[in-house]
Design a protein around this motif. Sequence first.
Motif, PDB file in Angstrom:
ATOM      1  N   ARG A 150      -5.613   9.240  -0.344  1.00 16.95           N
ATOM      2  CA  ARG A 150      -6.637   8.649  -1.213  1.00 16.95           C
ATOM      3  C   ARG A 150      -6.132   7.365  -1.853  1.00 16.95           C
ATOM      4  O   ARG A 150      -6.890   6.392  -1.994  1.00 16.95           O
ATOM      5  CB  ARG A 150      -7.032   9.664  -2.292  1.00 16.95           C
ATOM      6  CG  ARG A 150      -8.081   9.157  -3.287  1.00 16.95           C
ATOM      7  CD  ARG A 150      -9.385   8.885  -2.587  1.00 16.95           C
ATOM      8  NE  ARG A 150     -10.389   8.355  -3.483  1.00 16.95           N
ATOM      9  CZ  ARG A 150     -10.512   7.057  -3.785  1.00 16.95           C
ATOM     10  NH1 ARG A 150      -9.675   6.167  -3.256  1.00 16.95           N
ATOM     11  NH2 ARG A 150     -11.460   6.656  -4.605  1.00 16.95           N
ATOM     12  N   SER A 151      -4.857   7.336  -2.215  1.00 17.97           N
ATOM     13  CA  SER A 151      -4.280   6.139  -2.827  1.00 17.97           C
ATOM     14  C   SER A 151      -4.237   4.977  -1.844  1.00 17.97           C
ATOM     15  O   SER A 151      -4.412   3.820  -2.227  1.00 17.97           O
ATOM     16  CB  SER A 151      -2.873   6.441  -3.344  1.00 17.97           C
ATOM     17  OG  SER A 151      -2.898   7.447  -4.339  1.00 17.97           O
ATOM     18  N   ALA A 191       2.041   6.344  -6.974  1.00 19.53           N
ATOM     19  CA  ALA A 191       0.887   7.059  -7.516  1.00 19.53           C
ATOM     20  C   ALA A 191       1.092   8.568  -7.436  1.00 19.53           C
ATOM     21  O   ALA A 191       0.804   9.304  -8.393  1.00 19.53           O
ATOM     22  CB  ALA A 191      -0.380   6.657  -6.769  1.00 19.53           C
ATOM     23  N   ALA A 211      -6.896   9.529  -7.435  1.00 17.85           N
ATOM     24  CA  ALA A 211      -6.461  10.619  -6.556  1.00 17.85           C
ATOM     25  C   ALA A 211      -6.140  11.896  -7.317  1.00 17.85           C
ATOM     26  O   ALA A 211      -6.000  12.960  -6.710  1.00 17.85           O
ATOM     27  CB  ALA A 211      -5.231  10.174  -5.759  1.00 17.85           C
ATOM     28  N   SER A 235       0.834  -1.206   0.000  1.00 13.22           N
ATOM     29  CA  SER A 235       0.000   0.000   0.000  1.00 13.22           C
ATOM     30  C   SER A 235       0.866   1.252   0.000  1.00 13.22           C
ATOM     31  O   SER A 235       0.603   2.209  -0.744  1.00 13.22           O
ATOM     32  CB  SER A 235      -0.914   0.009   1.227  1.00 13.22           C
ATOM     33  OG  SER A 235      -1.877  -1.022   1.142  1.00 13.22           O
ATOM     34  N   ALA A 260      -4.644   3.949  -8.601  1.00 10.57           N
ATOM     35  CA  ALA A 260      -4.704   4.870  -7.463  1.00 10.57           C
ATOM     36  C   ALA A 260      -4.420   6.300  -7.903  1.00 10.57           C
ATOM     37  O   ALA A 260      -5.053   7.250  -7.422  1.00 10.57           O
ATOM     38  CB  ALA A 260      -3.704   4.426  -6.390  1.00 10.57           C
ATOM     39  N   ALA A 261      -3.454   6.467  -8.815  1.00 16.47           N
ATOM     40  CA  ALA A 261      -3.117   7.808  -9.302  1.00 16.47           C
ATOM     41  C   ALA A 261      -4.296   8.446 -10.017  1.00 16.47           C
ATOM     42  O   ALA A 261      -4.573   9.644  -9.841  1.00 16.47           O
ATOM     43  CB  ALA A 261      -1.903   7.731 -10.231  1.00 16.47           C
ATOM     44  N   ALA A 318       1.073   3.892  -3.053  1.00 20.14           N
ATOM     45  CA  ALA A 318       0.711   5.289  -2.811  1.00 20.14           C
ATOM     46  C   ALA A 318       1.853   6.233  -3.191  1.00 20.14           C
ATOM     47  O   ALA A 318       1.624   7.285  -3.808  1.00 20.14           O
ATOM     48  CB  ALA A 318       0.330   5.484  -1.345  1.00 20.14           C
ATOM     49  N   GLU A 368      -7.711   3.344  -1.906  1.00 22.44           N
ATOM     50  CA  GLU A 368      -8.327   2.981  -3.182  1.00 22.44           C
ATOM     51  C   GLU A 368      -8.665   1.487  -3.230  1.00 22.44           C
ATOM     52  O   GLU A 368      -7.857   0.629  -2.895  1.00 22.44           O
ATOM     53  CB  GLU A 368      -7.398   3.354  -4.337  1.00 22.44           C
ATOM     54  CG  GLU A 368      -7.792   2.789  -5.676  1.00 22.44           C
ATOM     55  CD  GLU A 368      -9.252   3.031  -6.015  1.00 22.44           C
ATOM     56  OE1 GLU A 368      -9.862   2.157  -6.635  1.00 22.44           O
ATOM     57  OE2 GLU A 368      -9.794   4.096  -5.642  1.00 22.44           O
ATOM     58  N   SER A 400       1.862  11.177 -10.772  1.00 26.94           N
ATOM     59  CA  SER A 400       0.788  12.128 -11.065  1.00 26.94           C
ATOM     60  C   SER A 400       1.170  13.573 -10.769  1.00 26.94           C
ATOM     61  O   SER A 400       0.512  14.493 -11.279  1.00 26.94           O
ATOM     62  CB  SER A 400      -0.470  11.766 -10.270  1.00 26.94           C
ATOM     63  OG  SER A 400      -0.207  11.763  -8.877  1.00 26.94           O
ATOM     64  N   ALA A 445      -0.841   1.120  -8.837  1.00 28.96           N
ATOM     65  CA  ALA A 445      -0.417   2.510  -8.644  1.00 28.96           C
ATOM     66  C   ALA A 445      -1.068   3.433  -9.674  1.00 28.96           C
ATOM     67  O   ALA A 445      -1.461   4.558  -9.351  1.00 28.96           O
ATOM     68  CB  ALA A 445       1.100   2.605  -8.720  1.00 28.96           C
ATOM     69  N   THR A 477      -8.758  -0.420  -8.286  1.00 24.11           N
ATOM     70  CA  THR A 477      -7.611  -1.326  -8.130  1.00 24.11           C
ATOM     71  C   THR A 477      -8.016  -2.777  -8.329  1.00 24.11           C
ATOM     72  O   THR A 477      -7.354  -3.524  -9.058  1.00 24.11           O
ATOM     73  CB  THR A 477      -6.983  -1.146  -6.735  1.00 24.11           C
ATOM     74  OG1 THR A 477      -6.597   0.220  -6.569  1.00 24.11           O
ATOM     75  CG2 THR A 477      -5.765  -2.036  -6.578  1.00 24.11           C
TER      76      THR A 477
END
Length: 230
Positions: free
Chosen positions: A160-161, A22, A104, A15, A100-101, A19, A164, A26, A97, A168
């Motif tokens: 947020r990631s 991500a 977020a 995780s 999640a990106a 994160a 997620e 981004s 990732a 995912t």
Amino acid sequence: MYSLTSIELEALQLSLKVAFLAVTISLPLGIAVAWILARYSFPGKPVLDGIVHLPLVLPPVVVGYLLLVVLGREGLIGRWLYSLFDITLAFTWQGAAVAAAVMAFPLMVRSIRLALELVDRKLEAAAFTLGASYWNVFVTVTLPLISPGILAGCLLAFARSLGEFGATITFAANIPGVTQTIPLALYSVIQTPEGELAALRLAVLSVALSFAALAVSEILARRLRKRLVG
């Protein structure tokens, strides 16, 4: 009760890794998009703004499915990535990732955009009159002024990631040790007999990590504001 199993530790490590990646992938695009939305007016601006914020209103599973359509091995872009560079994103932790990106990204852009809109444009104009180039003005004037917004956006995206789930599990699946983050591990143990303690540990861990990210965001943002004011 209080000790994490090897599977839970793997989910925690994955995780954090997801994160961090991500946010890293981004951030450059987030700054660029926030700059465009804050500083320019053009006919397609509402469309771009809507696309950026679409993950906030779409069901996460829909976002995950669209990522499969675009970035899957047989997807529109994924087929090209696999044939030319042997890159596969679907059902990998890198794919987690990416999912999640995407989810977020609107939070990051929103924070940076608000910071850009609060910048005193007279300061930038003064730097231009002193002969500074466009890039120098951005690096030495604008970037320090919007640094609290960038920091807040990064930490919000990080939190947020960490949480997620829908995109995912759709794009990267729920593979223990490969793509199983804390939310996916929690989903798995809830469906197993006598998994209440493991679910409680993961839930507490998830809340603690998210709260820590938000608290650090607030503390660092306050310090940056005080430094800028000083």
